[in-house]
Design a protein around this motif. Structure first.
Motif, PDB file in Angstrom:
ATOM      1  N   LYS A 268       0.835  -1.202   0.000  1.00 54.19           N
ATOM      2  CA  LYS A 268       0.000   0.000   0.000  1.00 54.19           C
ATOM      3  C   LYS A 268       0.869   1.250   0.000  1.00 54.19           C
ATOM      4  CE  LYS A 268      -4.072   2.036   2.103  1.00 54.19           C
ATOM      5  NZ  LYS A 268      -5.154   1.879   3.102  1.00 54.19           N
ATOM      6  N   GLY A 269       0.575   2.147  -0.955  1.00 52.91           N
ATOM      7  CA  GLY A 269       1.324   3.388  -1.072  1.00 52.91           C
ATOM      8  C   GLY A 269       2.503   3.313  -2.012  1.00 52.91           C
ATOM      9  N   ALA A 270       2.818   2.117  -2.501  1.00 50.77           N
ATOM     10  CA  ALA A 270       3.946   1.963  -3.424  1.00 50.77           C
ATOM     11  C   ALA A 270       3.562   2.460  -4.816  1.00 50.77           C
ATOM     12  CB  ALA A 270       4.375   0.505  -3.500  1.00 50.77           C
ATOM     13  N   GLU A 271       4.539   2.983  -5.527  1.00 48.84           N
ATOM     14  CA  GLU A 271       4.305   3.434  -6.898  1.00 48.84           C
ATOM     15  C   GLU A 271       4.536   2.263  -7.843  1.00 48.84           C
ATOM     16  OE1 GLU A 271       6.173   6.544 -10.187  1.00 48.84           O
ATOM     17  OE2 GLU A 271       6.328   7.011  -8.043  1.00 48.84           O
ATOM     18  N   ALA A 272       3.550   2.001  -8.690  1.00 47.75           N
ATOM     19  CA  ALA A 272       3.609   0.858  -9.597  1.00 47.75           C
ATOM     20  C   ALA A 272       3.735   1.313 -11.043  1.00 47.75           C
ATOM     21  CB  ALA A 272       2.361   0.001  -9.441  1.00 47.75           C
ATOM     22  N   THR A 273       4.380   0.493 -11.836  1.00 47.26           N
ATOM     23  CA  THR A 273       4.413   0.675 -13.287  1.00 47.26           C
ATOM     24  C   THR A 273       3.549  -0.417 -13.907  1.00 47.26           C
ATOM     25  OG1 THR A 273       6.647   1.599 -13.243  1.00 47.26           O
ATOM     26  CG2 THR A 273       5.862   0.726 -15.342  1.00 47.26           C
ATOM     27  N   ILE A 274       2.613  -0.026 -14.748  1.00 45.63           N
ATOM     28  CA  ILE A 274       1.699  -0.981 -15.363  1.00 45.63           C
ATOM     29  C   ILE A 274       2.425  -1.737 -16.483  1.00 45.63           C
ATOM     30  CG2 ILE A 274      -0.520  -1.270 -16.518  1.00 45.63           C
ATOM     31  CD1 ILE A 274      -0.692  -0.084 -13.665  1.00 45.63           C
ATOM     32  N   VAL A 275       2.405  -3.067 -16.397  1.00 44.29           N
ATOM     33  CA  VAL A 275       3.033  -3.881 -17.449  1.00 44.29           C
ATOM     34  C   VAL A 275       2.007  -4.718 -18.205  1.00 44.29           C
ATOM     35  CG1 VAL A 275       5.277  -3.960 -16.333  1.00 44.29           C
ATOM     36  CG2 VAL A 275       3.590  -5.707 -15.773  1.00 44.29           C
ATOM     37  N   GLY A 276       0.761  -4.714 -17.726  1.00 41.78           N
ATOM     38  CA  GLY A 276      -0.302  -5.436 -18.429  1.00 41.78           C
ATOM     39  C   GLY A 276      -1.656  -5.013 -17.905  1.00 41.78           C
TER      40      GLY A 276
ATOM     41  N   THR B 214     -11.200  -4.423 -14.884  1.00 43.71           N
ATOM     42  CA  THR B 214      -9.872  -4.507 -15.483  1.00 43.71           C
ATOM     43  C   THR B 214      -8.877  -4.844 -14.395  1.00 43.71           C
ATOM     44  OG1 THR B 214     -10.453  -2.834 -17.138  1.00 43.71           O
ATOM     45  CG2 THR B 214      -8.110  -3.258 -16.788  1.00 43.71           C
ATOM     46  N   VAL B 215      -8.028  -5.833 -14.666  1.00 43.29           N
ATOM     47  CA  VAL B 215      -6.974  -6.183 -13.723  1.00 43.29           C
ATOM     48  C   VAL B 215      -5.631  -5.830 -14.348  1.00 43.29           C
ATOM     49  CG1 VAL B 215      -8.285  -8.010 -12.600  1.00 43.29           C
ATOM     50  CG2 VAL B 215      -6.787  -8.575 -14.534  1.00 43.29           C
ATOM     51  N   TYR B 216      -4.677  -5.569 -13.472  1.00 43.60           N
ATOM     52  CA  TYR B 216      -3.372  -5.109 -13.929  1.00 43.60           C
ATOM     53  C   TYR B 216      -2.265  -6.005 -13.378  1.00 43.60           C
ATOM     54  CZ  TYR B 216      -5.911  -0.877 -15.183  1.00 43.60           C
ATOM     55  OH  TYR B 216      -6.807   0.017 -15.733  1.00 43.60           O
ATOM     56  N   MET B 217      -1.262  -6.205 -14.220  1.00 44.35           N
ATOM     57  CA  MET B 217      -0.003  -6.801 -13.776  1.00 44.35           C
ATOM     58  C   MET B 217       0.963  -5.629 -13.606  1.00 44.35           C
ATOM     59  SD  MET B 217       2.068 -10.036 -15.358  1.00 44.35           S
ATOM     60  CE  MET B 217       1.978  -9.434 -17.039  1.00 44.35           C
ATOM     61  N   VAL B 218       1.672  -5.587 -12.496  1.00 47.75           N
ATOM     62  CA  VAL B 218       2.452  -4.389 -12.172  1.00 47.75           C
ATOM     63  C   VAL B 218       3.848  -4.740 -11.670  1.00 47.75           C
ATOM     64  CG1 VAL B 218       0.412  -3.006 -11.610  1.00 47.75           C
ATOM     65  CG2 VAL B 218       1.538  -4.318  -9.796  1.00 47.75           C
ATOM     66  N   ASN B 219       4.754  -3.803 -11.883  1.00 45.91           N
ATOM     67  CA  ASN B 219       6.068  -3.807 -11.240  1.00 45.91           C
ATOM     68  C   ASN B 219       6.072  -2.706 -10.191  1.00 45.91           C
ATOM     69  OD1 ASN B 219       6.875  -5.719 -13.136  1.00 45.91           O
ATOM     70  ND2 ASN B 219       7.998  -4.256 -14.391  1.00 45.91           N
ATOM     71  N   PHE B 220       6.684  -2.967  -9.052  1.00 51.12           N
ATOM     72  CA  PHE B 220       6.792  -1.915  -8.043  1.00 51.12           C
ATOM     73  C   PHE B 220       7.890  -2.254  -7.045  1.00 51.12           C
ATOM     74  CE2 PHE B 220       3.875  -5.017  -6.258  1.00 51.12           C
ATOM     75  CZ  PHE B 220       4.177  -5.053  -4.906  1.00 51.12           C
ATOM     76  N   THR B 221       8.346  -1.233  -6.364  1.00 48.80           N
ATOM     77  CA  THR B 221       9.243  -1.424  -5.228  1.00 48.80           C
ATOM     78  C   THR B 221       8.440  -1.139  -3.979  1.00 48.80           C
ATOM     79  OG1 THR B 221      11.200  -0.787  -6.494  1.00 48.80           O
ATOM     80  CG2 THR B 221      11.369  -0.680  -4.099  1.00 48.80           C
ATOM     81  N   SER B 222       8.328  -2.138  -3.099  1.00 47.88           N
ATOM     82  CA  SER B 222       7.496  -1.983  -1.910  1.00 47.88           C
ATOM     83  C   SER B 222       8.069  -0.916  -0.990  1.00 47.88           C
ATOM     84  CB  SER B 222       7.392  -3.315  -1.152  1.00 47.88           C
ATOM     85  OG  SER B 222       8.605  -3.605  -0.495  1.00 47.88           O
ATOM     86  N   THR B 223       7.226  -0.423  -0.100  1.00 46.67           N
ATOM     87  CA  THR B 223       7.676   0.593   0.851  1.00 46.67           C
ATOM     88  C   THR B 223       8.675   0.021   1.847  1.00 46.67           C
ATOM     89  OG1 THR B 223       5.780   0.129   2.302  1.00 46.67           O
ATOM     90  CG2 THR B 223       5.512   1.878   0.655  1.00 46.67           C
TER      91      THR B 223
ATOM     92  N   GLY C 163      11.140  -1.860   0.641  1.00 49.26           N
ATOM     93  CA  GLY C 163      12.365  -1.974  -0.144  1.00 49.26           C
ATOM     94  C   GLY C 163      12.449  -3.181  -1.059  1.00 49.26           C
ATOM     95  N   GLU C 164      11.418  -4.033  -1.088  1.00 44.45           N
ATOM     96  CA  GLU C 164      11.449  -5.223  -1.934  1.00 44.45           C
ATOM     97  C   GLU C 164      11.052  -4.868  -3.370  1.00 44.45           C
ATOM     98  OE1 GLU C 164       9.338  -9.641  -2.361  1.00 44.45           O
ATOM     99  OE2 GLU C 164       8.705  -8.239  -0.793  1.00 44.45           O
ATOM    100  N   LYS C 165      11.848  -5.302  -4.341  1.00 43.68           N
ATOM    101  CA  LYS C 165      11.538  -5.073  -5.747  1.00 43.68           C
ATOM    102  C   LYS C 165      10.678  -6.228  -6.248  1.00 43.68           C
ATOM    103  CE  LYS C 165      13.595  -3.862 -10.204  1.00 43.68           C
ATOM    104  NZ  LYS C 165      14.869  -3.619 -10.938  1.00 43.68           N
ATOM    105  N   VAL C 166       9.490  -5.889  -6.770  1.00 39.84           N
ATOM    106  CA  VAL C 166       8.532  -6.891  -7.221  1.00 39.84           C
ATOM    107  C   VAL C 166       8.255  -6.673  -8.702  1.00 39.84           C
ATOM    108  CG1 VAL C 166       6.205  -7.815  -6.911  1.00 39.84           C
ATOM    109  CG2 VAL C 166       7.489  -6.975  -4.926  1.00 39.84           C
TER     110      VAL C 166
END
Length: 208
Positions: free
Chosen positions: A103-111, A180-189, A191-194
């Motif tokens: 929650k609060g992490a910035e995501a990049t939409i990949v799908g 609509t559902v999204y697949m996302v990349n994000f770095t958690s608050t 510090g984990e890169k997902v």
């Protein structure tokens, strides 16, 4: 004053002293017992009927064995969204808390995909406590699901491995939503890169 009278006074004074000491010990013992009772009461309030501390993770809420990152592969037949609110390559803020630091992490939409998304309850094939109201499984991740949407209470077989013991598990549909559902990349608050996380719904994202 005679020796007998003097001895009597001394004996009386000694008796008073012993009585006072005994009273102090009694009060101290009572106070200790009260303190212990209060401690036990506080401890009992933090326990449920099974003796489990309320602060421990609740059944179905533990996502510690969740596969946060994914391969990026999507199920066959999943429809790409033609005009999603958050296009591929755009950024959004995640408002859901499926896992710590999300929650609060910035995501990049990949799908972005149009489908029916479900919350489900199931018992992992690896054993352990049942998982309740898991978010999310999409219609295309259910084996031989037929036409969407499925009604709450329908039993299905999960064909996804978002969490350990999910693949092949028999699940019950708790809720269904066409969105609509999204697949996302994000770095958690934390510090984990997902990468390629599945899934976040449109309602769980907000504009940056």
């Amino acid at each position: 004053m005679s020796n007998k009278m003097m001895l009597g006074i001394i004996s009386f004074a000694a008796a008073l002293t012993l009585a006072a000491c005994g009273g102090e010990n009694t009060n101290e013992t009572t106070q200790n017992e009260t303190t212990q009772e209060e401690t036990n009461e506080i401890t009992d309030h933090n326990m449920d009927n099974t003796g489990t501390n309320d602060n421990e993770a609740k059944e179905g809420m533990d996502h510690s064995n969740m596969n946060h990152s994914g391969s990026g592969e999507v199920p066959e037949g999943l429809q790409v969204a033609e005009n999603p609110t958050f296009p591929v390559g755009s950024n959004a803020i995640i408002q859901s808390d499926h896992m710590p630091g999300m929650k609060g992490a910035e995501a990049t939409i990949v799908g972005a995909y149009d489908t029916t998304v479900y919350t489900v309850s199931y018992t992992p094939t690896t054993g352990g406590a049942p998982v309740t109201n898991h978010k999310w499984v999409i219609h295309e991740e259910l084996a031989d699901a037929g036409e969407a949407p499925l009604e709450p209470g329908t039993e299905v077989t999960i064909n996804a491995d978002h969490m350990e013991g999910m693949q092949g598990a028999t699940a019950t549909i708790d809720s269904a939503e066409e969105t609509t559902v999204y697949m996302v990349n994000f770095t958690s608050t934390t510090g984990e890169k997902v990468t390629n996380h599945k899934w976040v719904t449109e309602g769980e994202l907000s504009a940056k």
